[in-house]
Write a protein that holds these residues in place. Structure first.
Motif, PDB file in Angstrom:
ATOM      1  N   LEU A 188      30.646  19.610  37.744  1.00  0.00           N
ATOM      2  CA  LEU A 188      29.942  20.807  36.784  1.00  0.00           C
ATOM      3  C   LEU A 188      30.063  22.121  37.819  1.00  0.00           C
ATOM      4  CD1 LEU A 188      26.868  18.995  35.331  1.00  0.00           C
ATOM      5  CD2 LEU A 188      29.020  20.091  33.941  1.00  0.00           C
ATOM      6  N   ILE A 189      30.534  23.025  37.236  1.00  0.00           N
ATOM      7  CA  ILE A 189      31.008  24.217  38.169  1.00  0.00           C
ATOM      8  C   ILE A 189      31.071  25.842  37.315  1.00  0.00           C
ATOM      9  CG2 ILE A 189      33.457  23.908  37.914  1.00  0.00           C
ATOM     10  CD1 ILE A 189      33.620  24.930  40.966  1.00  0.00           C
ATOM     11  N   LYS A 190      30.370  26.375  37.901  1.00  0.00           N
ATOM     12  CA  LYS A 190      30.261  27.881  37.470  1.00  0.00           C
ATOM     13  C   LYS A 190      30.875  28.812  38.524  1.00  0.00           C
ATOM     14  CE  LYS A 190      29.159  31.785  35.389  1.00  0.00           C
ATOM     15  NZ  LYS A 190      29.515  32.860  36.509  1.00  0.00           N
ATOM     16  N   GLY A 191      32.271  29.144  38.512  1.00  0.00           N
ATOM     17  CA  GLY A 191      32.678  29.935  39.646  1.00  0.00           C
ATOM     18  C   GLY A 191      32.175  31.514  39.550  1.00  0.00           C
ATOM     19  N   ALA A 197      28.127  24.609  42.005  1.00  0.00           N
ATOM     20  CA  ALA A 197      28.640  23.319  41.776  1.00  0.00           C
ATOM     21  C   ALA A 197      27.950  22.290  42.118  1.00  0.00           C
ATOM     22  CB  ALA A 197      30.071  23.480  42.234  1.00  0.00           C
ATOM     23  N   VAL A 198      28.075  21.304  41.352  1.00  0.00           N
ATOM     24  CA  VAL A 198      27.368  19.823  41.528  1.00  0.00           C
ATOM     25  C   VAL A 198      28.439  18.788  41.063  1.00  0.00           C
ATOM     26  CG1 VAL A 198      25.095  20.494  41.129  1.00  0.00           C
ATOM     27  CG2 VAL A 198      26.284  19.585  39.341  1.00  0.00           C
ATOM     28  N   GLU A 210      25.792   4.807  25.125  1.00  0.00           N
ATOM     29  CA  GLU A 210      25.252   5.943  25.624  1.00  0.00           C
ATOM     30  C   GLU A 210      25.411   5.941  27.224  1.00  0.00           C
ATOM     31  OE1 GLU A 210      21.788   6.300  22.390  1.00  0.00           O
ATOM     32  OE2 GLU A 210      21.455   5.034  24.080  1.00  0.00           O
ATOM     33  N   LYS A 211      25.897   6.976  27.723  1.00  0.00           N
ATOM     34  CA  LYS A 211      26.128   7.327  29.133  1.00  0.00           C
ATOM     35  C   LYS A 211      24.906   8.106  29.803  1.00  0.00           C
ATOM     36  CE  LYS A 211      31.076   7.114  29.006  1.00  0.00           C
ATOM     37  NZ  LYS A 211      32.462   7.764  29.275  1.00  0.00           N
ATOM     38  N   ILE A 212      24.750   7.601  31.088  1.00  0.00           N
ATOM     39  CA  ILE A 212      23.873   8.606  31.938  1.00  0.00           C
ATOM     40  C   ILE A 212      24.563   8.767  33.223  1.00  0.00           C
ATOM     41  CG2 ILE A 212      21.768   7.730  31.086  1.00  0.00           C
ATOM     42  CD1 ILE A 212      21.427   5.614  33.289  1.00  0.00           C
ATOM     43  N   PHE A 213      24.268   9.671  33.894  1.00  0.00           N
ATOM     44  CA  PHE A 213      25.152   9.922  35.356  1.00  0.00           C
ATOM     45  C   PHE A 213      24.020  10.464  36.367  1.00  0.00           C
ATOM     46  CE2 PHE A 213      25.322  13.502  32.288  1.00  0.00           C
ATOM     47  CZ  PHE A 213      24.866  14.610  32.890  1.00  0.00           C
ATOM     48  N   LEU A 214      24.812  10.427  37.714  1.00  0.00           N
ATOM     49  CA  LEU A 214      23.926  11.167  38.816  1.00  0.00           C
ATOM     50  C   LEU A 214      24.612  12.303  39.219  1.00  0.00           C
ATOM     51  CD1 LEU A 214      23.353   7.689  40.940  1.00  0.00           C
ATOM     52  CD2 LEU A 214      21.475   8.885  39.877  1.00  0.00           C
ATOM     53  N   LEU A 215      24.202  13.408  39.756  1.00  0.00           N
ATOM     54  CA  LEU A 215      24.249  14.607  40.339  1.00  0.00           C
ATOM     55  C   LEU A 215      24.023  14.756  41.707  1.00  0.00           C
ATOM     56  CD1 LEU A 215      23.828  16.879  37.216  1.00  0.00           C
ATOM     57  CD2 LEU A 215      25.928  15.916  37.868  1.00  0.00           C
ATOM     58  N   ALA A 216      24.715  15.478  42.309  1.00  0.00           N
ATOM     59  CA  ALA A 216      24.783  15.576  43.790  1.00  0.00           C
ATOM     60  C   ALA A 216      24.998  17.215  44.174  1.00  0.00           C
ATOM     61  CB  ALA A 216      25.291  14.925  44.661  1.00  0.00           C
ATOM     62  N   ARG A 261      34.430  19.693  34.939  1.00  0.00           N
ATOM     63  CA  ARG A 261      35.739  19.922  35.330  1.00  0.00           C
ATOM     64  C   ARG A 261      36.253  18.529  36.285  1.00  0.00           C
ATOM     65  NH1 ARG A 261      35.309  23.623  32.798  1.00  0.00           N
ATOM     66  NH2 ARG A 261      36.114  25.851  33.259  1.00  0.00           N
ATOM     67  N   THR A 262      37.496  18.168  36.115  1.00  0.00           N
ATOM     68  CA  THR A 262      37.937  17.044  36.793  1.00  0.00           C
ATOM     69  C   THR A 262      39.149  17.193  38.023  1.00  0.00           C
ATOM     70  OG1 THR A 262      38.253  14.404  36.628  1.00  0.00           O
ATOM     71  CG2 THR A 262      39.513  16.178  35.082  1.00  0.00           C
TER      72      THR A 262
END
Length: 263
Positions: A188-191, A197-198, A210-216, A261-262
């Motif tokens: 996840l990014i905002k330039g 960015a994370v 249903e999905k869940i996710f971790l962020l760093a 983004r990927t």
């Protein structure tokens, strides 16, 4: 501002626009930080051991994939976030756990840099040296020579952190059309400046799909990379849910689903 002395010394030979957009994170990050109670220890040894909510299972990963590598990143037993200079970050309320990844001794490894560091470390571990490349805002490529030497790799990363940032990384990555297709390793990014960015560290799913996710993240000043708490849903934290909401509220930044983004 990162690497102030270097930036000052070369101010007159680098176009101001390029200099400005090389900055990767919000300059006011520490101004909005809160003084919160001290952190304590965690019992989990790696990202893949962080507990799941009831009914969820981690997504299967391919052998030697980025997703598998991220799941096996070690966690520190102390979840205090330290800055590059050894001082504690003012806001100790954003993190759930801290990755056992060096932050270095310079104010360089900030938000986008942490993402690039993890990607580069993965490729380095796979000996895929020719794939380690990042671009600055002028689209100049910074490629790792492939020297099998840790000191050379660390020096290369410092160069990348000095000249690449959220804007250049955002341009390098590919937009994900549907947020529900989120995968570990996505960003996840905002330039820009401000920007942030994370990185998605892990993804799980229940029987209903249903999905869940971790962020760093890292942040400004350069600091330990840490797993973010979900301050908007303490029952789900540190996991975040994929739902119809277009905003992803993290402790120190808000993203939209269109900013995924990927590689």
């Amino acid at each position: 501002m990162r690497h102030n002395l270097l930036r000052t010394a070369i101010f007159f030979v680098i176009p101001f626009g390029l200099l400005l957009t090389a900055l990767s994170c919000d300059q006011t990050a520490q101004n909005i930080s809160m003084r919160l109670p001290g952190s304590h220890t965690v019992e989990y040894k790696k990202v893949g051991e962080i507990p799941l909510p009831s009914g969820y299972d981690r997504q299967e990963t391919k052998n030697n994939s980025f997703a598998e590598w991220l799941r096996n990143v070690a966690l520190k037993s102390d979840k205090t976030v330290y800055l590059y200079d050894g001082n504690k970050k003012l806001n100790q309320g954003a993190q759930y756990a801290v990755l056992d990844i060096s932050v270095g001794k310079k104010d360089l490894q900030q938000c986008a840099d942490a993402v690039m560091r993890l990607r580069a470390e993965y490729l380095y571990s796979q000996r895929r040296f020719n794939e380690i490349v990042f671009y600055d805002n002028a689209k100049k490529a910074y490629r790792f020579s492939g020297a099998q030497n840790r000191a050379a790799f660390d020096k290369y990363l410092e160069q990348v952190f000095s000249w690449c940032g959220t804007l250049s990384l955002e341009n390098q990555l590919t937009p994900v059309k549907l947020f529900k297709n989120i995968q570990a390793g996505d960003v996840l990014i905002k330039g820009g400046s401000p920007g942030h960015a994370v990185i998605v560290m892990d993804v799980a799913q229940n029987a209903q799909g249903e999905k869940i996710f971790l962020l760093a993240q890292s942040y400004m000043p350069a600091q330990d990379i840490h797993i973010l708490r979900n301050t908007g849903n303490s029952n789900l934290s540190p996991w975040y849910a994929v739902d119809e909401e277009k905003m992803i509220e993290t402790p120190e930044w808000t993203f939209t689903q269109s900013q995924l983004r990927t590689w």
